[in-house]
Design an enzyme around this catalytic site. Sequence first.
Site, PDB file in Angstrom:
ATOM      1  N   GLY A 254       0.753  -1.242   0.000  1.00 53.63           N
ATOM      2  CA  GLY A 254       0.000   0.000   0.000  1.00 53.63           C
ATOM      3  C   GLY A 254       0.782   1.291   0.000  1.00 53.63           C
ATOM      4  O   GLY A 254       0.191   2.361  -0.126  1.00 53.63           O
ATOM      5  N   GLU A 291       4.197  -6.487   1.647  1.00 54.56           N
ATOM      6  CA  GLU A 291       3.658  -6.857   0.335  1.00 54.56           C
ATOM      7  C   GLU A 291       3.560  -5.654  -0.596  1.00 54.56           C
ATOM      8  O   GLU A 291       2.474  -5.329  -1.092  1.00 54.56           O
ATOM      9  CB  GLU A 291       2.256  -7.458   0.501  1.00 54.56           C
ATOM     10  CG  GLU A 291       2.155  -8.641   1.434  1.00 54.56           C
ATOM     11  CD  GLU A 291       0.699  -9.022   1.753  1.00 54.56           C
ATOM     12  OE1 GLU A 291      -0.227  -8.230   1.451  1.00 54.56           O
ATOM     13  OE2 GLU A 291       0.495 -10.112   2.309  1.00 54.56           O
ATOM     14  N   GLY A 293       3.452  -3.515  -3.886  1.00 54.27           N
ATOM     15  CA  GLY A 293       3.235  -3.755  -5.311  1.00 54.27           C
ATOM     16  C   GLY A 293       3.606  -2.503  -6.070  1.00 54.27           C
ATOM     17  O   GLY A 293       4.679  -2.377  -6.646  1.00 54.27           O
ATOM     18  N   ARG A 330      -6.611   3.188 -15.292  1.00 50.32           N
ATOM     19  CA  ARG A 330      -6.585   3.914 -14.014  1.00 50.32           C
ATOM     20  C   ARG A 330      -7.264   5.292 -14.070  1.00 50.32           C
ATOM     21  O   ARG A 330      -8.015   5.627 -13.150  1.00 50.32           O
ATOM     22  CB  ARG A 330      -5.156   4.037 -13.475  1.00 50.32           C
ATOM     23  CG  ARG A 330      -4.525   2.674 -13.183  1.00 50.32           C
ATOM     24  CD  ARG A 330      -3.186   2.780 -12.469  1.00 50.32           C
ATOM     25  NE  ARG A 330      -3.362   3.319 -11.136  1.00 50.32           N
ATOM     26  CZ  ARG A 330      -3.127   4.571 -10.780  1.00 50.32           C
ATOM     27  NH1 ARG A 330      -2.662   5.444 -11.646  1.00 50.32           N
ATOM     28  NH2 ARG A 330      -3.360   4.958  -9.561  1.00 50.32           N
ATOM     29  N   TYR A 334     -10.260   5.235 -11.462  1.00 54.11           N
ATOM     30  CA  TYR A 334     -10.015   5.898 -10.172  1.00 54.11           C
ATOM     31  C   TYR A 334      -9.817   7.403 -10.306  1.00 54.11           C
ATOM     32  O   TYR A 334      -9.299   8.030  -9.389  1.00 54.11           O
ATOM     33  CB  TYR A 334      -8.735   5.359  -9.521  1.00 54.11           C
ATOM     34  CG  TYR A 334      -8.516   3.886  -9.493  1.00 54.11           C
ATOM     35  CD1 TYR A 334      -9.326   3.052  -8.711  1.00 54.11           C
ATOM     36  CD2 TYR A 334      -7.458   3.305 -10.194  1.00 54.11           C
ATOM     37  CE1 TYR A 334      -9.083   1.692  -8.651  1.00 54.11           C
ATOM     38  CE2 TYR A 334      -7.210   1.942 -10.131  1.00 54.11           C
ATOM     39  CZ  TYR A 334      -8.023   1.141  -9.365  1.00 54.11           C
ATOM     40  OH  TYR A 334      -7.779  -0.195  -9.302  1.00 54.11           O
ATOM     41  N   CYS A 360     -14.948   3.522 -27.636  1.00 53.41           N
ATOM     42  CA  CYS A 360     -16.236   4.206 -27.699  1.00 53.41           C
ATOM     43  C   CYS A 360     -16.866   4.368 -26.326  1.00 53.41           C
ATOM     44  O   CYS A 360     -17.886   3.742 -26.007  1.00 53.41           O
ATOM     45  CB  CYS A 360     -17.162   3.464 -28.653  1.00 53.41           C
ATOM     46  SG  CYS A 360     -16.448   3.421 -30.290  1.00 53.41           S
ATOM     47  N   TYR A 389      -0.540  -1.670 -12.124  1.00 46.78           N
ATOM     48  CA  TYR A 389      -1.974  -1.636 -12.418  1.00 46.78           C
ATOM     49  C   TYR A 389      -2.243  -1.045 -13.797  1.00 46.78           C
ATOM     50  O   TYR A 389      -3.281  -0.428 -14.031  1.00 46.78           O
ATOM     51  CB  TYR A 389      -2.737  -0.890 -11.306  1.00 46.78           C
ATOM     52  CG  TYR A 389      -2.432  -1.473  -9.940  1.00 46.78           C
ATOM     53  CD1 TYR A 389      -2.937  -2.723  -9.589  1.00 46.78           C
ATOM     54  CD2 TYR A 389      -1.608  -0.831  -9.023  1.00 46.78           C
ATOM     55  CE1 TYR A 389      -2.643  -3.305  -8.363  1.00 46.78           C
ATOM     56  CE2 TYR A 389      -1.304  -1.400  -7.797  1.00 46.78           C
ATOM     57  CZ  TYR A 389      -1.831  -2.629  -7.475  1.00 46.78           C
ATOM     58  OH  TYR A 389      -1.528  -3.207  -6.266  1.00 46.78           O
TER      59      TYR A 389
HETATM   60  C1  LIG Z   1      -3.183  -5.009  -3.655  1.00 47.67           C
HETATM   61  C2  LIG Z   1      -2.561  -5.618  -2.472  1.00 47.67           C
HETATM   62  C3  LIG Z   1      -1.217  -5.355  -2.163  1.00 47.67           C
HETATM   63  C4  LIG Z   1      -0.370  -4.387  -2.938  1.00 47.67           C
HETATM   64  O1  LIG Z   1      -0.809  -3.085  -2.819  1.00 47.67           O
HETATM   65  P1  LIG Z   1       0.087  -1.889  -3.403  1.00 47.67           P
HETATM   66  O2  LIG Z   1      -0.696  -0.682  -3.115  1.00 47.67           O
HETATM   67  O3  LIG Z   1       0.266  -2.129  -4.847  1.00 47.67           O
HETATM   68  O4  LIG Z   1       1.392  -1.908  -2.664  1.00 47.67           O
HETATM   69  C5  LIG Z   1      -0.660  -6.024  -1.099  1.00 47.67           C
HETATM   70  N1  LIG Z   1      -1.383  -6.891  -0.350  1.00 47.67           N
HETATM   71  C6  LIG Z   1      -2.686  -7.156  -0.605  1.00 47.67           C
HETATM   72  C7  LIG Z   1      -3.416  -8.105   0.245  1.00 47.67           C
HETATM   73  C8  LIG Z   1      -3.311  -6.519  -1.672  1.00 47.67           C
HETATM   74  O5  LIG Z   1      -4.601  -6.769  -1.924  1.00 47.67           O
END
Ligand SMILES: *Cc1c(COP(=O)(O)O)cnc(C)c1O
Length: 431
Positions: A254, A291, A293, A330, A334, A360, A389
């Site tokens: 996150g 985690e 991403g 995106r 969002y 379209c 994403y």
């Molecule tokens: C989407 C997600 C992430 C990664 O989130 P980022 O904002 O891309 O870092 C990590 N853990 C879980 C459980 C997620 O659903």
Amino acid sequence: MTEQNCSHSFHHPRPGAPLYCDSVSLEDLARKFGTPLYVYSACQIAERLMLFQQALAGREHLVCYAVKANSALAILKLLAGLGAGFDIVSGGELERVMAAAPEAAGKVVFSGVGKTPAEIDLALKAGILEFNVESEAELELLAARARRLAAASRLKTKARFALRVNPDVFADTHPYISTGLREHKFGIDIRRAPAIYKRAVKNRWLEAHGVSVHIGSQIRSADPFGAAMERVSRLVRQLDREGIALKSVDAGGGLGIDYHGGSFDAAEKVREYAAALAGALSGFGGKLLIEPGRFLVAQAGVLVTRVLHVKRNGAKTFVITDAAMNDLIRPALYQAHHEIVPVRRRAGKPQMVDVVGPVCESGDFFARDRKLGPVKPGDLVALLDAGAYGMAQSSNYNTRPRAAEVLVEGAKARLIRRRETMADLLGPEMV
Ligand SMILES: *Cc1c(COP(=O)(O)O)cnc(C)c1O
């Protein structure tokens, strides 16, 4: 990987030169591989991973890259080679990890609110690190599948699980990507967790391995991560007193980036983030999982697209590109902001334009009322910070083949996914 600094992979090497990714010209790549084209810097992805690894070096840790952000096999392989584990949310993502880096199966955590029996079986057989369990029903299903697998094979291992708790922490981000409030579908109310752990440890097919939390995505401040971890830490201590010693704490992902092209010190952000987690977890000697991403891959990628037309309608000027919302959703999904820059700058005043794709839908836009340097049909523009994403959320809407992807490694560029053909699209169908 070289000593080269890749925090600013996308740059003009000299005045008058086109935009480069590290040592490779985006103009050359577009000529060779066509457009729309995703281009990623391997160097920057590696550098970002190492920032996390260094910030957590003082304790046992594992960085589990969230595969859903960008699931390209070549990127998974790159990260696995640098010691990363993976956070997956489907059996399909597990298949990807196994295809790219089978040796990393033991470093996989499996999140998500709707795991099917088949997906659980696949992950049990692969021997993943832990299941991040999001409900009591899922925990029962996990135990049942582990028991069944043991009866059918010689695999007698318990299923390692972490409860994904919902800490009821507000994270200031877009409502679609905020996940840590009690009203969200994710996780288990943290107040109910102790009772569930106590019941689970009596089940011979389950091992209470850890606890996990994930409060949302694109969170710019370290504070909510610290606040969530304080609550998790309290739970860990309570369980410990009651004789349940967890081996891991998973802080989720996150951590956000700057999509507005401001000066952004990734190293500083990671240090603040790691300090917030460490502060809340002092006294816990087990393994810390994270985690990330977006933070690893977003700024390492651009979407290169060619201008098809420049069109005036009333007071508006539309720059129509060959990329569309099916390539990068995106902005439509969002209201996300992506900086857009001409790959080769032209002399002249910037103009106020909408940058839109050919799909379209009026929602098919990349930018509205944006100042963009002068562009003409045939010019290339780059949508920045598109590594996360982007391709991962692409689709074939309007029967548009998906873009190709290129990975730049220093001075070399490698096609890691060829452009889709009509045969790819029509193949599964029957008339
Ligand atoms: C989407 C997600 C992430 C990664 O989130 P980022 O904002 O891309 O870092 C990590 N853990 C879980 C459980 C997620 O659903």
